[in-house]
Scaffold this motif. Structure first.
Motif, PDB file in Angstrom:
ATOM      1  N   ASN A 237       0.830  -1.207   0.025  1.00 42.19           N
ATOM      2  CA  ASN A 237      -0.174   0.104  -0.034  1.00 42.19           C
ATOM      3  C   ASN A 237       1.044   1.485   0.035  1.00 42.19           C
ATOM      4  O   ASN A 237       1.576   1.466   0.969  1.00 42.19           O
ATOM      5  CB  ASN A 237      -0.949  -0.054   1.303  1.00 42.19           C
ATOM      6  N   ASN A 238       0.950   1.980  -1.246  1.00 42.59           N
ATOM      7  CA  ASN A 238       1.700   2.942  -1.280  1.00 42.59           C
ATOM      8  C   ASN A 238       0.900   4.274  -0.798  1.00 42.59           C
ATOM      9  O   ASN A 238      -0.193   4.636  -1.340  1.00 42.59           O
ATOM     10  CB  ASN A 238       2.163   3.289  -2.788  1.00 42.59           C
ATOM     11  N   TRP A 239       0.963   4.871   0.295  1.00 39.44           N
ATOM     12  CA  TRP A 239       0.401   5.833   0.986  1.00 39.44           C
ATOM     13  C   TRP A 239       0.611   7.332   1.146  1.00 39.44           C
ATOM     14  O   TRP A 239       1.940   7.356   1.475  1.00 39.44           O
ATOM     15  CB  TRP A 239      -0.054   4.959   2.404  1.00 39.44           C
ATOM     16  N   SER A 240      -0.142   8.056   0.793  1.00 36.65           N
ATOM     17  CA  SER A 240       0.311   9.623   0.801  1.00 36.65           C
ATOM     18  C   SER A 240      -0.749  10.445   1.113  1.00 36.65           C
ATOM     19  O   SER A 240      -2.046  10.178   1.092  1.00 36.65           O
ATOM     20  CB  SER A 240       1.002  10.081  -0.502  1.00 36.65           C
ATOM     21  N   LEU A 241      -0.363  11.791   1.419  1.00 34.10           N
ATOM     22  CA  LEU A 241      -1.475  13.060   1.734  1.00 34.10           C
ATOM     23  C   LEU A 241      -1.204  14.032   0.842  1.00 34.10           C
ATOM     24  O   LEU A 241       0.036  14.232   0.498  1.00 34.10           O
ATOM     25  CB  LEU A 241      -1.436  13.271   3.238  1.00 34.10           C
ATOM     26  N   GLY A 242      -1.942  14.524   0.039  1.00 35.51           N
ATOM     27  CA  GLY A 242      -2.092  15.908  -0.727  1.00 35.51           C
ATOM     28  C   GLY A 242      -3.310  16.743  -0.338  1.00 35.51           C
ATOM     29  O   GLY A 242      -4.050  16.475  -0.015  1.00 35.51           O
ATOM     30  N   THR A 243      -2.895  17.998  -0.661  1.00 35.80           N
ATOM     31  CA  THR A 243      -3.694  19.188  -0.386  1.00 35.80           C
ATOM     32  C   THR A 243      -4.366  19.446  -1.862  1.00 35.80           C
ATOM     33  O   THR A 243      -4.100  19.111  -3.000  1.00 35.80           O
ATOM     34  CB  THR A 243      -2.797  20.273  -0.069  1.00 35.80           C
TER      35      THR A 243
END
Length: 729
Positions: free
Chosen positions: A343-349
């Motif tokens: 699971n490649n997990w990230s946060l973006g605005t």
């Protein structure tokens, strides 16, 4: 409807050629053909309805009854135009798979006929029977009412002739009975918390989205051979089988040329995926024989999870068209690599910034290290919970071997990022960072330099690794619902970000400079979370000892790992973030223990049946042939010569007899332990009994059967062997 042309792929084994329907146009022209996406909405909905519906999706607003009716009418017309005859609410119960009940688009017309009708009420909510799904005690068997409610953030789609509407699934009393409901809660929580923190750096940000890019590993097996292995059919893995003389030791399969039959399957699967809006991009051979991988472009987390569950279903259907069966079990074959789902997990605005992406300015990199430090703190505080979120009876077989991360959660950061964090942690004061300017907006480049995206090697032994602009959660199993891991991770990070924001806001309110407060809190998190940071070899025995010294969760029993959910710190975190109530947590643990016991119960029953009714009769038959041969030798030869000639047969006869006796004894013990476990009414105790008492006996029985496989005549052995199962021809 586009015209289709057919391409025949002749299979190397001489089987009948498989025809793969290839659209005679580019993928971008049929992509999402079966999805009610914004382009279809614009075409089929009135302008006012379209604008109001898109606003509701983007701003997370509730739908009015009038708007729902209008959307339902347009969705129905699109579905009928594309061959749909039924509709269903498509949800994710606690079984780990998906569920659906199909209804036709018909109602009485009052004149003895029917009319095709679909209202907003039917679109928004339905009432599937909740008593037949796992509830962990939330619902009694006689309390059947449950509700499915439309998730407007995930578009409807058509599979075969059915319109599928993604929904949540809750009980009559409001508790979630699915994975989607708490996932949406966790995503909303991390949105609010991350937005609070990112507003320290950019007040224009209004929302933060979670992104997920999964990598799906799987095995393919010839359908005929699959049907001849009852253990594969019933449990998804081989409960017996000696490893092949050749497996993956030559390292010749990974990224190798794809067999023509498999490539035909992959092409067919990609076309079906693209029609459903699943952005399948990468395909390749994996490490083990007959093991492969498919990976899409990343998407918003909730949609990505829906797409993964949908793909797993589509894979099975497409595989059968190509005379294959897909194996999604984490460890279908002993002695070779198992399958995961990274699971490649990230946060973006909403302004287009990836929060785990290093920036080009010191200020951007302060924001970057702020979010990295908070993730470190969240993973450190809840490492046991994160492990519990990915463990089950099947993934337990995969973790800990030289193919997957160990059953210990740690974080890999890489040399450059580690160096930056170490320098921040070692500073005695904010002045040491040489923050210049009256408003303290800049940080000295020597302290937080430009950080390159690919500045370090990757660590395949780490369960949670920084990989440039995201974290790769490598411990998730191939058959899992990604939501389980994403619920725990996003909730933990949201809780930590809220605590960080509270601390910074409190210090700023007391008159402290904002950047100084941020940097000091970041330093504190780096220092207090240092034990979770490990860049070394996770496979080593030394690491297991070191992890225990650091206070990390090193439990290896799946039933005991689930206790992490009900620890006070976990319960408090889930309740603060609004993701799960204590009642829901307890219920989910009950389901996890129950599912663990049932899977081992099925495996032990299948193993006992195969051992007694297949393996032992075959071994006895071969033993009889050897005895007959010894008898004939002794008739033909006498004395010492007869003993010498028949010595090997006699040795084999004795060894076969020992194995048969051990198998019979082992099966009897296993059945007794299983019966003893089944009488337990407490699900946790039952799961522990299966883990501690039943599973070890299964391994002993398997070892004896695998020994017999090497001895018994190949023509007599009743099951296809690994050398047949693992090499597609």
């Amino acid at each position: 409807m586009s015209n289709l042309r057919f391409k025949s792929v002749e299979e190397a084994s001489g089987r009948k050629a498989v025809k793969v329907a290839l659209p005679d146009e580019r993928a971008d022209r049929y992509y999402a053909k079966q999805v009610f996406n914004r382009a279809k909405m614009f075409e089929y909905l009135p302008r006012e309805t379209y604008e109001a519906f898109v606003k509701a999706i983007d701003e997370r607003l509730p739908l009015s009854r009038q708007l729902a009716d209008s959307v339902a009418e347009g969705m129905k017309r699109w579905a009928l135009d594309n061959g749909a005859r039924h509709y269903t609410h498509w949800f994710h119960p606690l079984t780990g798979s998906t569920a659906e009940k199909h209804d036709a688009f018909i109602e009485h017309d009052g004149k003895g006929g029917v009319i095709e009708r679909f209202s907003g009420k039917l679109l928004v909510q339905q009432e599937p029977d909740a008593s037949s799904f796992p509830s962990g005690g939330i619902r009694n068997t006689f309390e059947a009412r449950g509700y499915s409610a439309w998730d407007i953030s995930s578009p409807a789609f058509i599979v075969d002739n059915t319109l599928c509407i993604p929904t949540v699934f809750i009980s009559y009393t409001g508790e979630s009975l699915d994975y989607k409901t708490p996932l949406l809660r966790a995503l909303n929580s991390v949105d609010r918390a991350a937005t609070r923190v990112v507003n320290f750096f950019n007040p224009e940000v209004r929302h933060v989205s979670c992104y997920l890019g999964w990598e799906q590993e799987y095995f393919l097996v010839d359908e005929a051979l699959y049907a001849a292995r009852p253990d594969l059919v019933m449990t998804g893995r081989t409960l017996m089988g000696h490893e092949s003389a050749k497996n993956q030791q030559l390292e010749d399969h990974y990224f190798g040329s794809i067999p023509s039959r498999v490539e035909a399957f992959m092409l067919d699967l990609e076309i079906e995926a693209h029609k459903l809006g699943i952005p399948a991009k990468t395909r390749h051979n994996e490490v083990a024989p007959n093991q492969f991988e498919l990976a899409p472009i990343y998407e918003e987390c909730n949609l990505a999870n829906d797409h993964n569950l949908l793909l797993m279903s589509v894979m099975e259907e497409v595989a059968r068209r190509h005379n294959f069966r897909v194996l999604l079990h984490e460890k279908p074959f002993a002695g070779i690599n198992g399958s995961g789902k990274h699971n490649n997990w990230s946060l973006g605005t909403d302004t287009g910034v990836i929060l785990f992406g290093p920036g080009k300015t010191p200020g951007d990199n302060l924001r970057f290290v702020t979010f990295v430090a908070n993730v470190m703190a969240a993973v450190h505080r809840h490492n046991g919970l994160l492990k519990a979120s990915i463990i089950n009876a099947t993934n337990a077989h995969r973790l800990g071997a030289n193919e997957a991360p160990p059953a210990i959660i740690s974080m890999f950061l890489g040399s450059q990022l580690s160096g930056v964090l170490d320098r921040i942690a070692a500073s005695d004061s904010t002045e040491a960072l040489n923050m210049g300017g009256k408003e303290h907006r800049n940080i000295d480049v020597a302290q937080i330099p430009e950080i390159l995206v690919d500045n370090t090697d990757r660590n395949r032994t780490s369960p949670f690794a920084f990989t440039g602009n995201r974290f790769e959660y490598r411990a998730v199993g191939s058959s899992a619902n990604n939501a389980s891991a994403m619920i725990a991770l996003n909730a933990a990070v949201a809780d930590q970000l809220n605590m960080f924001a509270d601390a910074v806001e409190s210090r700023v309110a007391a008159g402290e400079d904002k950047n100084s407060a941020i940097l000091d809190e970041v330093r504190r998190l780096i220092v207090t979370s240092k034990d979770i940071h490990f860049d070394g070899n996770g496979y080593s025995g030394e690491w297991k000892e070191e992890a225990a010294r650091r206070g990390l969760d090193v439990e290896t029993s799946a039933p005991l790992m689930y206790d992490a959910y009900t620890r006070p710190e976990s319960v408090a975190m889930f309740e603060r973030t609004g993701v799960l109530s204590f009642k829901e947590i307890e219920a989910r643990n009950e389901v996890k223990w129950e599912m663990y016991s049932k899977k081992l119960q099925i495996e032990s029953r299948v193993l006992g049946d195969l051992a007694v009714n297949h393996i032992i009769p075959a071994a006895v038959r071969y033993q009889s042939l050897l005895l007959d041969n010894v008898y004939k030798i002794r008739q033909l030869f006498k004395g010492e010569k007869a003993d010498r000639i028949s010595a090997q047969d006699m040795s084999n006869i004795e060894e076969i007899a020992d194995n048969i006796s051990a198998i019979k004894s082992g099966v009897e013990k296993m059945v007794k332990e299983r019966h003893k476990a089944n009488r337990m009414t407490d699900e946790r105790s039952k799961a522990i009994a299966y883990h501690d008492a039943v599973a070890p006996l299964m391994e002993d029985i398997r070892a004896r059967i695998d020994s017999l496989e090497l001895m018994v005549d190949n023509e007599i052995w009743p099951l296809p062997k690994y050398r047949e199962l693992l090499f597609i021809r």
